[in-house]
Design an enzyme around this catalytic site. Structure first.
Site, short mmCIF file in Angstrom:
data_model
loop_
_atom_site.label_atom_id
_atom_site.label_comp_id
_atom_site.label_asym_id
_atom_site.label_seq_id
_atom_site.Cartn_x
_atom_site.Cartn_y
_atom_site.Cartn_z
N SER A 12 0.83 -1.22 0.00
CA SER A 12 0.00 0.00 0.00
C SER A 12 0.86 1.26 0.00
CB SER A 12 -0.97 0.00 1.19
OG SER A 12 -0.29 0.21 2.41
N ASN A 13 2.00 1.24 0.69
CA ASN A 13 2.89 2.41 0.66
C ASN A 13 3.50 2.58 -0.73
OD1 ASN A 13 3.37 3.92 3.32
ND2 ASN A 13 3.33 1.79 3.99
N LEU A 93 18.47 -6.30 6.00
CA LEU A 93 19.49 -6.27 4.95
C LEU A 93 20.87 -6.17 5.61
CD1 LEU A 93 17.54 -3.81 2.67
CD2 LEU A 93 18.08 -6.20 2.12
N HIS A 109 8.88 3.31 8.97
CA HIS A 109 8.72 2.44 10.13
C HIS A 109 7.47 2.90 10.88
CE1 HIS A 109 9.89 -0.14 13.48
NE2 HIS A 109 9.62 0.87 14.28
N GLU A 174 1.22 6.96 7.25
CA GLU A 174 2.31 6.56 6.36
C GLU A 174 2.03 6.99 4.92
OE1 GLU A 174 3.54 2.42 6.74
OE2 GLU A 174 2.78 2.40 8.78
C1 GRF Z 1 2.53 -2.05 7.46
O1 GRF Z 1 2.48 -2.64 8.76
C2 GRF Z 1 3.21 -0.72 7.55
O2 GRF Z 1 2.95 -0.12 8.81
C3 GRF Z 1 4.67 -1.06 7.43
O3 GRF Z 1 4.74 -2.21 6.59
C4 GRF Z 1 3.47 -2.91 6.64
C5 GRF Z 1 2.92 -3.18 5.25
O4 GRF Z 1 2.91 -2.00 4.53
N1 GRF Z 1 5.40 0.04 6.85
P1 GRF Z 1 2.52 -2.01 2.94
O5 GRF Z 1 1.02 -1.99 2.89
O6 GRF Z 1 3.07 -3.30 2.35
O7 GRF Z 1 3.14 -0.77 2.39
#
Ligand code: GRF
Length: 195
Positions: A12-13, A93, A109, A174
């Site tokens: 999603s990010n 990593l 984070h 985020e």
């Molecule tokens: C979520 O828990 C977010 O808080 C952390 O990674 C997890 C998945 O994020 N950054 P995403 O939807 O795959 O970006």
């Protein structure tokens, strides 16, 4: 600027970063989305947005971190990224990998670092009785979750929050924070910007 994004799951990010870069007037363009899990739903979302994808299955290299990273590096170096964004990337990593991208590698984070590095950040904030939580975008260094902070998004912790309800509120933060920080970073700014 050429941006590669590493994911492990839903992405999603990554979607918010790609959509913002595709919005126009952005100093960066997405050149690759690579996953540590070939089954990650984020890979299909990246492909639907027209971004090239790759995957290195960390399970196929169980225990051999160097071999996993070599497999990940192959498509990554082919893409010639200027900036590497970790977005929901769930593998640690090695310093050798990180050194290749020193000064041009970001991570998000889900806590207000330096509080709660590592995992289960929302349960820990609730257990501590915190009234605020949030997310941090930082430069990646060899100290886990400890590089220079580029920005934070603060959200409320509500009395009836569960880790899941808080996680959803932090994730929304985020999604607002990371695109803003990447735009600034890609345009050369290193100045901190909080939401
Ligand atoms: C979520 O828990 C977010 O808080 C952390 O990674 C997890 C998945 O994020 N950054 P995403 O939807 O795959 O970006």
């Amino acid at each position: 600027k050429r941006v590669a994004i590493l994911i492990s799951g839903g992405g999603s990010n990554m979607v918010r970063l790609v959509e913002d870069m595709q919005r126009g007037g952005h100093p960066a363009t997405p050149v690759l989305v690579a996953s540590s899990d070939p089954a990650a739903a984020g890979l299909a979302r990246a492909a639907a947005l027209g971004v090239p994808t790759a995957a290195a299955d960390h399970r196929a290299y169980r225990g051999d971190r160097a071999a996993f990273e070599a497999a990940l590096l192959e498509p990554l170096l082919d893409a010639r990224p200027d900036i590497l964004c970790l977005a929901g990337f769930m593998r640690i990593l090695t310093p050798a990998f990180i050194d290749r991208f020193a000064g041009r590698m970001l991570n998000i984070h889900p806590s207000l670092l330096p509080k709660y590095p590592g995992l289960h950040t929302h349960a820990r904030a609730i257990a501590a009785g915190d009234t605020q939580a949030g997310a941090t975008v930082h430069e990646v260094t060899t100290d886990l979750d400890a590089g220079p902070i580029l920005g934070q998004a603060r959200v409320a912790v509500l009395p009836d929050d569960t880790p899941e309800t808080l996680a959803a509120r932090v994730l929304d933060g985020e999604h607002r924070l990371y695109p803003l920080i990447l735009r600034r970073f890609a345009s050369g700014s290193r100045e901190r910007c909080d939401l």
